[in-house]
Scaffold this active site. Structure first.
Site, PDB file in Angstrom:
ATOM      1  N   ASN A  13       0.871  -1.181   0.000  1.00  0.00           N
ATOM      2  CA  ASN A  13       0.000   0.000   0.000  1.00  0.00           C
ATOM      3  C   ASN A  13       0.905   1.228   0.000  1.00  0.00           C
ATOM      4  O   ASN A  13       1.448   1.600   1.035  1.00  0.00           O
ATOM      5  CB  ASN A  13      -0.904  -0.018   1.236  1.00  0.00           C
ATOM      6  CG  ASN A  13      -1.774   1.226   1.333  1.00  0.00           C
ATOM      7  OD1 ASN A  13      -1.851   2.008   0.373  1.00  0.00           O
ATOM      8  ND2 ASN A  13      -2.430   1.418   2.469  1.00  0.00           N
ATOM      9  N   TRP A  14       1.045   1.826  -1.186  1.00  0.00           N
ATOM     10  CA  TRP A  14       1.962   2.980  -1.297  1.00  0.00           C
ATOM     11  C   TRP A  14       1.355   4.253  -0.705  1.00  0.00           C
ATOM     12  O   TRP A  14       2.033   5.264  -0.600  1.00  0.00           O
ATOM     13  CB  TRP A  14       2.314   3.223  -2.760  1.00  0.00           C
ATOM     14  CG  TRP A  14       3.248   2.202  -3.349  1.00  0.00           C
ATOM     15  CD1 TRP A  14       3.790   1.123  -2.721  1.00  0.00           C
ATOM     16  CD2 TRP A  14       3.740   2.181  -4.696  1.00  0.00           C
ATOM     17  NE1 TRP A  14       4.594   0.430  -3.585  1.00  0.00           N
ATOM     18  CE2 TRP A  14       4.586   1.051  -4.805  1.00  0.00           C
ATOM     19  CE3 TRP A  14       3.560   2.998  -5.814  1.00  0.00           C
ATOM     20  CZ2 TRP A  14       5.239   0.731  -5.995  1.00  0.00           C
ATOM     21  CZ3 TRP A  14       4.203   2.676  -7.002  1.00  0.00           C
ATOM     22  CH2 TRP A  14       5.042   1.559  -7.082  1.00  0.00           C
ATOM     23  N   LYS A  15       0.056   4.208  -0.386  1.00  0.00           N
ATOM     24  CA  LYS A  15      -0.633   5.401   0.147  1.00  0.00           C
ATOM     25  C   LYS A  15      -0.414   6.585  -0.815  1.00  0.00           C
ATOM     26  O   LYS A  15      -0.476   6.383  -2.028  1.00  0.00           O
ATOM     27  CB  LYS A  15      -0.165   5.679   1.574  1.00  0.00           C
ATOM     28  CG  LYS A  15      -0.293   4.421   2.453  1.00  0.00           C
ATOM     29  CD  LYS A  15      -0.061   4.657   3.921  1.00  0.00           C
ATOM     30  CE  LYS A  15      -0.217   3.343   4.683  1.00  0.00           C
ATOM     31  NZ  LYS A  15      -0.103   3.481   6.117  1.00  0.00           N
ATOM     32  N   HIS A  97      -9.542   1.618   4.874  1.00  0.00           N
ATOM     33  CA  HIS A  97      -8.259   1.819   5.561  1.00  0.00           C
ATOM     34  C   HIS A  97      -8.451   2.822   6.704  1.00  0.00           C
ATOM     35  O   HIS A  97      -9.213   3.780   6.576  1.00  0.00           O
ATOM     36  CB  HIS A  97      -7.191   2.312   4.586  1.00  0.00           C
ATOM     37  CG  HIS A  97      -5.818   2.237   5.177  1.00  0.00           C
ATOM     38  ND1 HIS A  97      -5.343   3.182   6.051  1.00  0.00           N
ATOM     39  CD2 HIS A  97      -4.838   1.310   5.054  1.00  0.00           C
ATOM     40  CE1 HIS A  97      -4.119   2.831   6.438  1.00  0.00           C
ATOM     41  NE2 HIS A  97      -3.786   1.705   5.838  1.00  0.00           N
ATOM     42  N   GLU A  99      -6.756   5.178   7.735  1.00  0.00           N
ATOM     43  CA  GLU A  99      -6.480   6.586   7.430  1.00  0.00           C
ATOM     44  C   GLU A  99      -7.687   7.255   6.774  1.00  0.00           C
ATOM     45  O   GLU A  99      -7.953   8.437   6.995  1.00  0.00           O
ATOM     46  CB  GLU A  99      -5.219   6.680   6.539  1.00  0.00           C
ATOM     47  CG  GLU A  99      -3.967   6.383   7.363  1.00  0.00           C
ATOM     48  CD  GLU A  99      -2.842   5.700   6.608  1.00  0.00           C
ATOM     49  OE1 GLU A  99      -2.878   5.647   5.365  1.00  0.00           O
ATOM     50  OE2 GLU A  99      -1.926   5.193   7.294  1.00  0.00           O
ATOM     51  N   GLY A 177       2.809   2.612  10.983  1.00  0.00           N
ATOM     52  CA  GLY A 177       3.842   3.645  10.827  1.00  0.00           C
ATOM     53  C   GLY A 177       4.525   4.061  12.122  1.00  0.00           C
ATOM     54  O   GLY A 177       5.190   5.094  12.172  1.00  0.00           O
ATOM     55  N   GLY A 238       2.875  -0.860   4.364  1.00  0.00           N
ATOM     56  CA  GLY A 238       2.922   0.552   4.001  1.00  0.00           C
ATOM     57  C   GLY A 238       4.348   1.005   3.792  1.00  0.00           C
ATOM     58  O   GLY A 238       4.937   0.809   2.729  1.00  0.00           O
ATOM     59  N   GLY A 239       4.941   1.607   4.819  1.00  0.00           N
ATOM     60  CA  GLY A 239       6.269   2.221   4.720  1.00  0.00           C
ATOM     61  C   GLY A 239       7.322   1.371   4.026  1.00  0.00           C
ATOM     62  O   GLY A 239       8.015   1.848   3.114  1.00  0.00           O
TER      63      GLY A 239
END
Ligand code: 13P
Length: 255
Positions: A13-15, A97, A99, A177, A238-239
């Site tokens: 998930n590159w966001k 998600h 976020e 994160g 993610g990160g």
């Protein structure tokens, strides 16, 4: 209950990253060069929506969109529908998600509508659930997970789940994160709990068909145990997915 012979799914998930297509292209290249084709892993890359077509044209990775809207088309400025994603040959969508729940006030009811729309359009949902730090500290994690899964699956039929590649990602919000992660036992318990909820709502067959992923501060040092020792079917990253060689290292752990 989980099938240990199932390929492990590793989702990137590159966001809202990276900020240029050039960087996205080189990220894809680094990932491609760092991994061997293997039937033991399934990789899904979820880039920002504007990069999807170009990445699709230039690589063979399965792609996911990070969000969809619940209507098929119409006056919904800024939104992307499951139909649009389907016409771009996108096979997966992240839904709910944390976020989006936090910054865009996405509710369980909206999440449910999005899941219905995805399934109607043959796009497999990657439903995200998970508790906040406060909920964990107040011993409410189980209740939160039960409610999120039950509401997300409202009016979804067994055959819709069985006929899709439905995935539920357990992402404790306090682990996203932050470098903090749950213990192996906590991840295993969450995995069992989610299968139990699905089994209660439908049956054992449906619970076994669903893939359950873990997400939250995954890196190449903790990734293997988070799957191997917990019954999880894969990871939502993610990160670490923004560092091509680190992401490839994680994939290779399962190859
Ligand atoms: P991190 O891997 O950066 O903790 O993010 C997890 C996540 O939110 C994936 O959807």
């Amino acid at each position: 209950m989980s099938n240990f012979n199932k390929p492990k799914t590793i989702v990137a998930n590159w966001k809202m990253n990276p900020v240029s297509f050039g960087e996205a292209e080189s990220l894809i290249k680094t990932i491609k060069n760092g991994i061997q084709e293997s039937d033991k892993t399934k990789i899904i890359i979820c880039p920002p929506v504007v990069y999807l077509s170009k990445i699709k044209a230039n690589s063979s990775f399965d792609l996911g969109i990070q969000n969809i809207f619940w209507e098929d088309e119409g006056a919904y400025t800024g939104e992307i529908s499951a139909v649009i994603a389907k016409n771009l040959k996108i096979k997966y969508t992240i839904i709910g998600h944390s976020e989006r729940r936090k910054y865009l006030n996405e509710t369980d009811e909206m999440v449910n509508l999005k899941i219905q729309s995805a399934l109607k359009n043959n796009i497999s949902p990657i439903l995200c659930i998970g508790e906040t730090l406060k909920e964990k500290q107040e011993d409410q994690a189980i209740e939160v997970i039960v409610i999120q899964v039950e509401k997300a699956l409202n009016n979804i039929t067994k055959s819709q789940i069985i006929n899709s590649e439905f995935q539920i990602a357990y992402e404790p919000i306090w682990a996203i994160g932050t470098g903090e992660t749950p213990s192996i036992n906590e991840i295993m318990s969450a995995c069992l709990l989610i299968r139990k909820i699905v089994s209660n709502l439908y049956d054992r067959e449906t619970a076994e068909k669903i893939s359950i992923l873990y997400g939250g501060s995954v890196n190449s040092k903790n990734a293997f145990d988070f799957v191997d020792k917990t019954g999880m079917d894969g990871l939502l990253i993610g990160g670490a997915s923004l560092n091509g060689s680190e992401f490839a290292r994680i994939v290779e752990l399962f190859g």
